[in-house]
Design an enzyme around this catalytic site. Structure first.
Site, PDB file in Angstrom:
ATOM      1  N   GLU A 103      10.887   6.426   6.217  1.00 16.77           N
ATOM      2  CA  GLU A 103      11.339   5.479   7.236  1.00 16.77           C
ATOM      3  C   GLU A 103      11.473   6.086   8.622  1.00 16.77           C
ATOM      4  O   GLU A 103      11.486   5.370   9.624  1.00 16.77           O
ATOM      5  CB  GLU A 103      12.690   4.888   6.814  1.00 16.77           C
ATOM      6  CG  GLU A 103      12.588   4.155   5.491  1.00 16.77           C
ATOM      7  CD  GLU A 103      13.943   3.726   4.944  1.00 16.77           C
ATOM      8  OE1 GLU A 103      14.036   2.602   4.447  1.00 16.77           O
ATOM      9  OE2 GLU A 103      14.898   4.509   5.016  1.00 16.77           O
ATOM     10  N   PHE A 162       8.410  -2.005   1.111  1.00 11.95           N
ATOM     11  CA  PHE A 162       9.081  -1.951   2.423  1.00 11.95           C
ATOM     12  C   PHE A 162      10.411  -2.683   2.407  1.00 11.95           C
ATOM     13  O   PHE A 162      10.826  -3.260   3.411  1.00 11.95           O
ATOM     14  CB  PHE A 162       8.179  -2.522   3.528  1.00 11.95           C
ATOM     15  CG  PHE A 162       6.773  -1.988   3.503  1.00 11.95           C
ATOM     16  CD1 PHE A 162       6.532  -0.655   3.768  1.00 11.95           C
ATOM     17  CD2 PHE A 162       5.708  -2.811   3.190  1.00 11.95           C
ATOM     18  CE1 PHE A 162       5.240  -0.145   3.738  1.00 11.95           C
ATOM     19  CE2 PHE A 162       4.416  -2.312   3.150  1.00 11.95           C
ATOM     20  CZ  PHE A 162       4.179  -0.978   3.422  1.00 11.95           C
TER      21      PHE A 162
END
Ligand SMILES: Cc1cc2nc3c(=O)[nH]c(=O)nc-3n(C[C@H](O)[C@H](O)[C@H](O)COP(=O)(O)OP(=O)(O)OC[C@H]3O[C@@H](n4cnc5c(N)ncnc54)[C@H](O)[C@@H]3O)c2cc1C
Ligand code: SF4
Lengths: 736, 327
Positions: free
Chosen positions: A696, A249
């Site tokens: 995302e 991430f």
């Protein structure tokens, strides 16, 4: 016989051939299981800290408790503790993780502690327990070096306003003054952590002046250069292995302090050294998402057509870091309006370094913006869905460039249909103590391509894909296998995909949602090269060649590839270089997200009851991994909306709640059944696969749908995220 | 983690003998102690493992209550049919705590003695009077969202984080303790100490004393409610929790036993609140009066100011639920 040829593509123009659609194997786009899935769930996939070489020693980082100049330590006493082999106080240790794609060393220690929590030493011992205990006994003396500011909004914060990042078109003040309806509010999002499941860990080993690092990283070709630069060796003396990564991430984009400490200590001790970061160290030393303050001004006419957009942002960062949260990245093109202002301001303060966290920019920027849009729609008395439909841009409103594909309207309409969207005034539905309401938001995220290389090896027995691409839990193993299987006509089981080793051709790495499309394109190019060679050998045109289940089919003849190939091994390298296709048009992915929430009238607690996302992100390469990405993104949206916030101590900026008990990511019970739907799309501008980023998009805006639903449920508008129960309760009290 | 000696006791006598030394701690489920030892917030030189002791049973007492062995796990206690039927507030409180995995390990004795979750208590880089007497209290002037509004002192504003203990406090439980000199029973309401100027001393347990059981008095009947308000749906400590055992007879409150989590340094019970309710007709105004009494001395520290209105509203909602259902 081994022959390796290369196929280059500089991607300047749209590729309208859509070759994948003409292939016969039928595996691309399916919901194929991950090939490495069984290894992972049975504990056989060796993550960074799980492959222990013989005679390995253990290092544990020592944390600075204050800021200033390092003047001494009790290293001598620590060295005398049981099991201690070495106390590393090397000035080359890094202050925090490198920024994504830095490719060079981040700021090094050089005798200073810049923020509370910085690693300032590493104690190495025979056992992990000895190292940890000795590290906890280590005291580093730090002389204060002046007064510092710890809050971007505090007086005295040094604010930078980079000229290149300001936009002003038309006359926003005028548009605001003459608007039929307008909003002008400050929105705030908190400092956040990526909180990946696997803490950062590295094992370093030297041999003949070269270091091999087993770590957990996302962008290996950059990480290799970063480590080489820190150590002062040439990059060919560095090899990094990251076959499995337990979530990144963004936190594993750049080389982190544990890797450097392991490499430095292993060199001194001439034996392998492992450094695993404690969860609390991960929070502090790898980059967090900056908190933001966003002033959003919106103006529209009586029909709800936007006339003015202002998005002025304040983010924070440590001195000397290059990155700053690009809050308005989506604002540049999401909505049209003739009068526009984008402002970007960076406060240099002493909180731990900020960096890219999943969907840097849009995750927080689109979220706040979509709350503001909801507020304006409400003021104008227009259904928020309808309001957005009236403001779909036809071209990039800032530059006038065309969109590579414009799917905003389609996602909005289809999303609304799937959810069964109807809009009512706030406070209309009540179940016992709970107010029920619905909310929606648009989602948008820029699409990026990054240079990537991959090798595909074809033999009579099957296919092998080799690249230093990483799989950070996203599904790279699966989709690269599928692309090669589809292009070369093999069952996926005949394709072996080897990743995460810098000795293999350098790929894009995983980040910014560019990994799947970029590296898949490199694999595709290598496969095209092999197809041409096969066609030439058989004596047909490549376009007339059908490959399926290990057979070449042409002119009604079916020949096993094993027969064509014999004992030969063919190698092809695919090399993608992004070109004008990424500049001549505006490439983005779009979505629409709808949520239903319940808000407790007594306590202000919010429960998300239903959430549905509809996305358009080019060709979906694997339905299962794509859907997983969107589930994850939507859950991140819930966290952003309701639970997650890193709290910094007002007196010294340190992270107070730096563990997973008090940094609240959503738990199962916070997450309802999630609906994810993809619109069928081919974006020819994106790449020859027509695929775009997915990882995302789903986080961008989903939090806004939740926050907007809270307002619809109980009439309380929250502008400072997360919408914790105390904020909502205070709003309920104020309403009476 | 500091190196430590480890002994496993076979019976209570051995545990008491082994537990008598300096810097010695009993270890049960270890779910709190081991975390604190890894961070060296607690650094015992010796651990006495009590998990082999015969304290894992739930039995009935002569007076019709329950005797819960100190090693009964939170999971087993929550699932016990008698508890679910006759002391449901306890079962609900247990299930509102931690996670399934933790509850499988966590024990009754360990749960009572778990330490505060104050962020600064866990952080050896910060002053904390509870961890290091005399060093200061970083939570005041820092982050104190989860900390206490009742019973605090200038020295410490920490809460006791347990859910189970809140229900037990409402039920009027007693703690059975054994030491070298014999056994004794202490009311749970007398078991915890206010921080005063010694926040590091949290209970009346003397060093080396062992909790052997918790005794529940006979079933109180009535309507039992446990309501926990927290920052996410599960797996978070209480910001405010209320345990209520309430009986309504002929339209009036006949019995009210209330305890609160998240508000004070101990599971909080205030007899004056209960007195104000008993004999009265349940109304919104009455519940407000009860909250006035409960919160008369409440003091926020900035980040936790919201707990004052939250406690008031949660109390009213719990009393509404408890009295409506019984009416
Ligand atoms: C992430 C997380 C979330 C949690 N969430 C919650 C929650 O929401 N609600 C909640 O109530 N709790 C929660 N807990 C806390 C959990 O309930 C406690 O950790 C657990 O109850 C402690 O029991 P144990 O047996 O593991 O104790 P241990 O860790 O073994 O011991 C704790 C202390 O008690 C002492 N001790 C243990 N048994 C005895 C005995 N018989 N006699 C004398 N001394 C003894 C030990 O010496 C030690 O000092 C959470 C814990 C974690 C880690
Ligand atoms: S509130 Fe208590 S536990 Fe927290 S820092 Fe202050 S003294 Fe320590």
């Amino acid at each position: 016989m081994t022959l390796e040829t290369t196929r280059h593509l500089k991607h300047d123009t749209p590729d309208r051939d859509r070759r994948l659609d003409g292939m016969a194997q039928g595996v691309i786009g399916t919901d194929m299981d991950r090939p490495e899935g069984a290894l992972k769930v049975s504990g056989q996939a060796t993550y960074a800290a799980e492959a222990h070489p013989e005679s390995m020693a253990h290092g544990y980082l020592v944390r600075a408790a204050t800021i200033g100049r390092i003047t001494g330590s009790n290293a001598d006493a620590v060295r005398a503790m049981p099991g201690v082999l070495h106390v590393l106080e090397d000035e080359r240790m890094i202050r925090n993780a490198a920024q994504g794609m830095a490719g060079e060393s981040p700021v090094q220690k050089q005798g200073r502690s810049w923020y509370v929590g910085q690693p300032v030493a590493c104690v190495v011992a025979e056992s992990f327990e000895q190292a940890r205990h000795a590290a906890q006994a280590m005291m580093v003396t730090i002389e204060p070096d002046g007064t510092h500011v710890f809050d971007a909004e505090a007086e005295g914060a040094e604010i930078e306003t980079p000229e290149k990042k300001q936009v002003s078109q038309g006359d926003l003040d005028g548009a605001m003054a003459s608007a039929a309806f307008s909003v002008d509010h400050d929105y705030r999002t908190p400092s956040m952590s990526s909180a990946a499941m696997e803490p950062h860990a590295s094992i370093a080993q030297w041999e003949d002046g070269a270091v091999t690092l087993r770590g957990s990283y996302q962008l290996l070709r950059f990480n290799k250069n970063e480590l080489a630069d820190v150590l002062g060796v040439s990059p060919d003396k560095v090899r990094i292995l990251s076959p499995y990564v337990g979530g990144g991430f963004g936190s594993k984009l750049g080389l982190a302090p544990e890797a450097v400490a392991a490499a430095l200590a292993a060199k001194v001790l001439e034996r392998p050294v492992q450094v695993v970061m404690h969860r609390r160290q991960v929070f502090e030393t790898v980059t967090r998402r900056s908190e933001t303050k966003q002033r959003i001004r919106l103006a529209c006419d009586a029909d709800g057509k936007l006339t003015g957009i202002g998005h002025e942002n304040l983010v924070s960062q440590l001195p000397e870091e290059t990155f700053s949260e690009p809050v308005a990245q989506g604002t540049h093109f999401q909505y049209a309006a003739p009068n526009r202002v984008v402002g970007h301001h960076i406060a240099r303060i002493r909180r731990p370094a900020a960096g890219s966290v999943r969907a840097p920019g849009e995750a927080v920027g689109v979220t706040a913006f979509e709350i503001a849009v909801d507020e304006l729609a409400k003021k104008a008395g227009i259904d928020p869905l309808e309001f957005r439909l009236r403001n779909v841009p036809t071209e990039d409103p800032e530059t006038g460039k065309p969109f590579s594909s414009s799917t905003m309207e389609a996602t909005l309409r289809e999303g609304a249909r799937r959810f069964g969207w109807t809009h009512t005034a706030p406070r209309q539905r009540r179940e016992g103590e709970w107010w029920i309401g619905t909310g929606m938001a648009g989602a948008v995220r820029v699409n990026m391509m990054i240079e990537a290389r991959a090798r595909v090896v074809l033999t009579g027995a099957g296919v092998r894909v080799e690249t230093d691409m990483t799989d950070i839990g996203t599904g790279s193993y699966a989709i690269l296998t599928q692309v090669a299987a589809e292009m070369l006509g093999h069952a996926p089981a005949q394709v072996q995909t080897i990743l995460g080793d810098t000795d293999l051709p350098p790929a894009s790495g995983s980040g910014g949602s560019f990994g799947a499309a970029s590296t898949s394109t490199a694999v595709y190019l290598a496969c095209m090269e092999l197809r041409e060679r096969l066609a030439a050998k058989i004596g047909v045109k490549e376009g007339e060649l059908t490959l399926k289940d290990g057979y070449a089919i042409h002119a009604n003849r079916q020949t096993p590839l094993s027969e064509i190939m014999g004992e030969e091994e063919w190698r092809a390298l695919g090399h993608l270089k992004p070109g004008r296709a990424g500049q001549d048009v505006r490439q983005a992915t779009w979505g629409a997200i709808f949520a239903e929430v319940a808000v407790n009238d007594t306590t202000g607690e919010t429960r998300v009851r239903r959430m549905d996302g509809t996305y358009a992100c080019g060709r979906v390469l694997n339905l299962k991994t794509a859907r997983s990405q969107c589930h994850g993104g939507m859950i991140w949206g819930i966290g952003l909306a309701l639970t997650e916030a890193l709290e910094h101590d007002p007196r010294d900026g340190h992270m107070v709640n730096r563990d997973l008990a008090e940094y609240h990511v959503p738990v199962n019970l916070d997450v309802p059944q999630l609906g994810v739907h993809f619109l069928e799309e081919r974006d020819d501008w994106a790449n020859p696969l027509q695929a775009k980023g997915i990882g995302e998009l789903a986080i961008c805006g989903s939090g806004a749908a939740v926050v907007n639903a809270i307002e619809n449920a109980c009439g309380v508008r929250v502008r400072t995220l997360p919408a914790t129960l105390d904020q909502v309760m205070e709003g309920l009290i104020a309403r009476g | 983690m500091r190196a430590f000696d480890y002994v496993r006791a076979g019976d209570t006598g051995e545990a008491l003998r082994q537990g008598a030394g300096e810097e010695t701690r009993f270890i049960a489920g270890g779910t709190n102690l081991l975390d604190l030892m890894k961070l060296e917030v607690m650094a015992p030189g010796k651990l006495v493992d009590i998990t082999r002791l015969d304290l894992g049973r739930i039995g009935e007492t002569d007076e019709g209550g329950l005797r819960i062995g100190a090693l009964v796990t939170n999971s087993d206690l929550a699932a016990d049919a008698r508890v679910r039927r006759d002391w449901p507030v306890l079962s609900r409180a247990l299930l509102a705590g931690a996670s399934g995995q933790l509850r499988n390990k966590a024990t009754t004795g360990g749960n009572l003695l778990q330490r505060t979750r104050c962020y600064y208590f866990y952080d050896r880089g910060e002053p904390c009077n509870k961890r290091e007497p005399g060093s200061g209290c970083a939570a005041q002037g820092g982050m104190n969202r989860i900390l206490a509004i009742l019973g605090t002192s200038d020295h410490c504003i920490a809460t006791h984080p347990s859910d189970m203990a809140v229900a037990m406090q409402a039920l009027g439980a007693r703690v059975e303790i054994e030491g070298q000199d014999g056994a004794r029973e202490v009311e749970l309401s007398e078991f915890y100490r206010l921080p005063g100027d010694t926040p590091h001393i949290e209970t009346v347990l003397a060093p080396g004393e062992l909790i052997t059981a918790v005794i529940l008095p006979p079933p109180a009947g009535g309507r039992q409610v446990y309501r926990k308000v927290r920052d996410r749906s599960s797996y978070a400590f209480a910001l405010v929790s209320v345990a209520a055992v309430v009986t309504v007879e002929e339209g009036r409150i006949a019995r009210a036993q209330l305890a609160f989590g998240g508000l004070g340094p101990m599971p909080w019970r205030d007899a004056r609140v209960e007195q104000a309710l008993i004999g009265e007709t349940p109304t919104k105004a009455l519940f407000d009066r009860a909250a006035d009494i409960l919160l008369a001395d409440a003091k926020g520290h900035g980040g936790n100011d919201f707990k004052i209105p939250l406690a008031r509203r949660t109390l009213a909602a719990v009393l509404t639920q408890a009295t409506e259902a019984a009416a």
